[in-house]
Design an enzyme around this catalytic site. Sequence first.
Site, PDB file in Angstrom:
ATOM      1  N   LEU A 196     -44.320 -20.077  -5.616  1.00 30.55           N
ATOM      2  CA  LEU A 196     -45.378 -21.510  -5.492  1.00 30.55           C
ATOM      3  C   LEU A 196     -46.133 -21.542  -4.406  1.00 30.55           C
ATOM      4  O   LEU A 196     -47.425 -22.161  -4.196  1.00 30.55           O
ATOM      5  CB  LEU A 196     -44.133 -22.409  -5.155  1.00 30.55           C
ATOM      6  CG  LEU A 196     -43.244 -23.522  -6.531  1.00 30.55           C
ATOM      7  CD1 LEU A 196     -42.527 -24.180  -6.056  1.00 30.55           C
ATOM      8  CD2 LEU A 196     -44.422 -24.056  -7.633  1.00 30.55           C
ATOM      9  N   TYR A 205     -23.456 -12.354  -2.846  1.00 31.17           N
ATOM     10  CA  TYR A 205     -24.797 -11.760  -1.893  1.00 31.17           C
ATOM     11  C   TYR A 205     -24.713 -10.803  -2.098  1.00 31.17           C
ATOM     12  O   TYR A 205     -24.448 -10.828  -0.112  1.00 31.17           O
ATOM     13  CB  TYR A 205     -25.558 -12.749  -1.127  1.00 31.17           C
ATOM     14  CG  TYR A 205     -25.873 -14.033  -2.080  1.00 31.17           C
ATOM     15  CD1 TYR A 205     -25.847 -14.469  -3.169  1.00 31.17           C
ATOM     16  CD2 TYR A 205     -26.080 -14.886  -0.982  1.00 31.17           C
ATOM     17  CE1 TYR A 205     -26.308 -15.785  -3.759  1.00 31.17           C
ATOM     18  CE2 TYR A 205     -26.386 -16.750  -1.614  1.00 31.17           C
ATOM     19  CZ  TYR A 205     -26.318 -16.887  -3.071  1.00 31.17           C
ATOM     20  OH  TYR A 205     -27.091 -18.272  -4.076  1.00 31.17           O
ATOM     21  N   GLN A 217     -39.014 -18.771  -5.428  1.00 32.16           N
ATOM     22  CA  GLN A 217     -38.247 -17.642  -5.069  1.00 32.16           C
ATOM     23  C   GLN A 217     -40.442 -16.876  -4.282  1.00 32.16           C
ATOM     24  O   GLN A 217     -41.281 -16.298  -4.640  1.00 32.16           O
ATOM     25  CB  GLN A 217     -38.317 -16.289  -5.885  1.00 32.16           C
ATOM     26  CG  GLN A 217     -36.903 -16.899  -6.157  1.00 32.16           C
ATOM     27  CD  GLN A 217     -36.389 -14.747  -7.155  1.00 32.16           C
ATOM     28  OE1 GLN A 217     -36.579 -15.290  -8.055  1.00 32.16           O
ATOM     29  NE2 GLN A 217     -35.791 -14.962  -6.820  1.00 32.16           N
ATOM     30  N   SER A 252     -33.572 -21.883  -4.793  1.00 32.08           N
ATOM     31  CA  SER A 252     -34.970 -21.177  -4.678  1.00 32.08           C
ATOM     32  C   SER A 252     -36.171 -22.511  -5.199  1.00 32.08           C
ATOM     33  O   SER A 252     -37.039 -22.605  -6.253  1.00 32.08           O
ATOM     34  CB  SER A 252     -35.205 -21.035  -5.991  1.00 32.08           C
ATOM     35  OG  SER A 252     -34.533 -19.262  -6.125  1.00 32.08           O
ATOM     36  N   PRO A 253     -36.117 -23.364  -4.258  1.00 35.04           N
ATOM     37  CA  PRO A 253     -36.689 -24.313  -4.058  1.00 35.04           C
ATOM     38  C   PRO A 253     -38.510 -24.154  -4.132  1.00 35.04           C
ATOM     39  O   PRO A 253     -39.341 -24.987  -4.189  1.00 35.04           O
ATOM     40  CB  PRO A 253     -35.787 -25.502  -2.725  1.00 35.04           C
ATOM     41  CG  PRO A 253     -36.010 -24.820  -1.792  1.00 35.04           C
ATOM     42  CD  PRO A 253     -35.211 -23.228  -2.753  1.00 35.04           C
TER      43      PRO A 253
END
Length: 276
Positions: free
Chosen positions: A198, A53, A195, A191-192
């Site tokens: 939703l 990252y 991103q 990524s629940p």
Amino acid sequence: MRPIRLPDGTHVPSLGLGTWYIGDSGTRREAEIAALRRGIDLGMTLIDTAEMYGNGASEKLVGAAIEGRREEVILVSKVYPHNASRDGVAAACERSLTRLGTDRLDLYLLHWRGGVPLDETIDGFERLIAAGKIRRWGVSNFDPYDMEDLAAAGGAAAATNQVLYNLSTRGIEWDLLPEAREDGVPIMAYSPVDQARLLVEPELIALAREIGASAAQLALAWTIDGGGVIAIPKAGRVEHVEENAKAAEIVLTDEVRTRLDAIFPPPDGPTPLEIL
């Protein structure tokens, strides 16, 4: 925070803090540090990062955020597959520890499967445990076949498998998730909220409003609803962390679950593992 039990009996919060794309911009640094610290205040004490990252920038920012609070945090980082040889994983871990400003990781994951034999990576992880550099290890982006190979390579000590999982990406419910629950190995869902995609889904927004929640809160509440899943949403601002934390308070009814299944149908057969 609702607790999730790791295989060694350690309890961690079901909602943690993700840091993908955090630390990339100097102009957001103070806001991102404040967000991570607020998350710790609210019980979201599991912080996930990786050497990948920002090429280490995320780890450095996490290190700044947890300064003086290391004992409050379950610290997770990940090693590149090309660094996962017996000696390579030791060197990579040292670099991560330096960037994070700590002497140990609570959980160290193989970021995805690469060309290094799994038994060599496992041996490297176990040596790091013996040296006190990490407390436990796991994997990321492993499908059911990878998990079988991991077990055959002596990987029974894996503490988690971190994979892409959210309302719009439910393939793991066919095989990987039920197998993980049966084995007592939690899934860590990255990524629940897909991103942020939703967050603009009209039907999800409408249903969330009906129950007095935001789309993000409903998506996160659903992710951790069935147990055995740790969600690690990214939030670079304090207000977003505070919004996410309230998802742990939501109790879903059967009606809400059924309506979510209608909007985001579960898999009807085996689905290849999706990776971002």
